[in-house]
Design an enzyme around this catalytic site. Structure first.
Site, PDB file in Angstrom:
ATOM      1  N   GLY A  20      24.850 -43.677 -19.212  1.00  0.00           N
ATOM      2  CA  GLY A  20      25.855 -44.145 -18.132  1.00  0.00           C
ATOM      3  C   GLY A  20      27.155 -44.278 -18.253  1.00  0.00           C
ATOM      4  N   GLY A  21      27.831 -44.953 -17.335  1.00  0.00           N
ATOM      5  CA  GLY A  21      29.330 -44.920 -17.513  1.00  0.00           C
ATOM      6  C   GLY A  21      29.724 -45.842 -18.585  1.00  0.00           C
ATOM      7  CG  MET A  22      29.030 -49.951 -18.532  1.00  0.00           C
ATOM      8  SD  MET A  22      28.285 -51.549 -17.936  1.00  0.00           S
ATOM      9  CE  MET A  22      28.494 -52.488 -19.070  1.00  0.00           C
ATOM     10  CB  VAL A  25      19.555 -47.023 -22.864  1.00  0.00           C
ATOM     11  CG1 VAL A  25      18.411 -47.864 -22.955  1.00  0.00           C
ATOM     12  CG2 VAL A  25      20.694 -47.699 -22.035  1.00  0.00           C
ATOM     13  CE  LYS A  40      23.903 -50.072 -20.678  1.00  0.00           C
ATOM     14  NZ  LYS A  40      23.675 -50.532 -19.269  1.00  0.00           N
ATOM     15  CG  ASP A 135      26.980 -53.592 -11.968  1.00  0.00           C
ATOM     16  OD1 ASP A 135      27.217 -53.128 -10.854  1.00  0.00           O
ATOM     17  OD2 ASP A 135      26.500 -52.788 -12.779  1.00  0.00           O
TER      18      ASP A 135
END
Length: 448
Positions: A20-22, A25, A40, A135
């Protein structure tokens, strides 16, 4: 990172579960304990700000202290060899709430109330520790299948976003240019950029999620990010009951109270929201609210694995089959038979204590009888005459036993004494000759 890489000397990467954007995983195995986890990794550039990195680890340590089944467990944290911070979490099976909505559509009112109430209980445990998620969205609520085969909602990525917003502004955007987080679920205070965000922001996000599970739509939308932020701050949303009249007035009013733009008029805490939803769930279903686990069986897990395109970080596998009742009954009968046979074998190997004791008493009784008879015989025997003795022998003749004298008791009997003393031989004296030419006393066999 590649499959097979070793992180921190103990976590062996198995396969990538999502990206994902962060960050990404991975499923990994601790080679010291042989247990699988989900790890993660944050983007390495997010770790370039020392304050943000420090706050991230503080948040992660605090999240590891949250003990609630509605919050994903955090077991470890650290930095990989390339400097990327990481969290070690439990590896679960199931599907995300976003996948559940896409697969099966909206929830029944009782199911929606039970799901959000359970998540609110988990958030309550975090809020009392000063942690705000910031979030919350359907992609961060995961329907995990536990060891009993029941579906339990869990909150993912807890505390990560709060740490990253403290970083340098250039790190607040993903590599695609999108704003970090999920704008459609942001509270008005987040949309304004307020810094004093508290648990009421998470209550707003839960209200949006509850609205979506009941109607299949989000309350605020826009053609782009700016229009969406203006809509959250200024527009009025359409009441949920207009989109789904089956939810009822009472549940609709609770949804409206979570979506108040003024947070002072909003539901104050996650605990209050959970209590009101649990009460509503009891009235809707007509049964006491026992917790989500007892009501989650109706939410059947997906028939096939459904990976989330970007944010899924857990392994999705089919439901484990339960062992049939016949197998359990057969096993119980087998165990009972083995235990019974073992008990019989142990009983047979025990020494026959009663039988041995009986025999001992019988033997002693018989011996005592024989001893009494022998004493009676000795008493009735005639006096013994003194035998002739060689010249010079001073042995006194035996004295006959009189009936009126002391009776001999068994313990007074001699052990093996002859009735008359044998002739004694004196050294230097020739013994008397044998009769009839016998060489050995009393032995006539020539073969001796």
């Amino acid at each position: 990172m590649q499959p097979g890489d070793l992180v921190s000397g103990k976590y062996r990467l198995l396969r990538q579960l999502g990206r994902g954007g962060m960050g990404s995983v991975w499923a990994a195995r601790n080679e010291l304990t042989d247990r699988d986890f989900a790890i993660k990794f944050l983007l390495p550039e997010l770790a370039q700000n020392r304050d943000a990195l420090h706050r991230f680890f503080l948040e992660a340590r605090a999240c590891g202290q949250i003990k609630h089944p509605a919050v994903v467990a955090v077991y470890d944290m650290g930095q990989a060899e390339d400097g990327a911070p990481y969290l070690v979490m439990e590896l679960m099976e199931g599907e995300g709430l976003d996948q559940r909505l896409e697969r099966s559509g909206i929830f029944r009112p009782g199911e929606a109330a039970a799901c959000v109430a359970y998540v609110a209980r988990g958030l309550e445990e975090a809020h009392v520790r000063g942690l705000v998620h910031r979030d919350l969205k359907p992609g961060n609520i995961f329907f995990a299948i536990d060891d009993r085969g029941e579906v339990v909602p869990k909150v993912l990525d807890f505390g990560v976003t709060k740490a990253t917003v403290l970083a340098d502004p250039k790190f607040v955007r993903t590599n695609t240019g999108a704003v970090l987080g999920s704008p459609a679920y942001m509270s008005p205070e987040q949309a304004r950029g307020d810094e004093d965000i508290d648990g009421r922001s998470d209550v707003w996000s839960l209200g949006v999620i509850l609205y979506e599970t009941l109607t299949g739509k989000i309350p605020y939308d826009g053609a782009n990010y700016n229009q969406l932020m203006v809509s959250i701050l200024m527009d009025k949303h359409r009441p949920a009951i207009e989109l789904n009249p089956a939810i009822g007035e009472e549940l609709n009013d609770l949804v409206e109270s979570t979506l108040q733009k003024d947070r002072n008029k909003r539901v104050r805490t996650a605990r209050e929201l959970a209590e009101r939803l649990e009460s509503l769930c009891t009235r809707i279903t007509g049964t006491p609210y026992p917790g989500f686990g007892a009501r989650s069986r109706s939410m059947a897990p997906p028939p096939k694995p459904m990976p989330t395109p970007t944010e899924t970080w857990v392994e999705v596998t089919p439901v484990r089959r339960r062992t049939s009742a016949a197998v359990w009954v057969s096993g119980a009968v087998f165990v009972a038979a083995v235990v019974g046979m073992g008990g019989i074998a142990i009983a047979r190997t025990r020494p026959p204590v009663a039988e041995v004791a009986s025999r001992s008493v019988s033997v002693l009784s018989e011996g005592r009888g024989r001893l009494v008879k022998e004493l009676d015989r000795l008493k009735a025997a005639p006096p013994v005459e003194p035998s002739a003795t060689p010249e010079g022998d001073k042995t006194e003749p035996a004295t006959p036993v009189k009936n009126d004298e002391h009776v001999i008791e068994p313990d007074e009997l001699p052990s093996a004494a002859p009735s008359a003393p044998a002739p004694r031989w004196t050294p230097g004296r020739v013994p008397p000759p044998k009769k009839n030419g016998q060489v050995h006393d009393g032995v006539t066999s020539p073969g001796f």
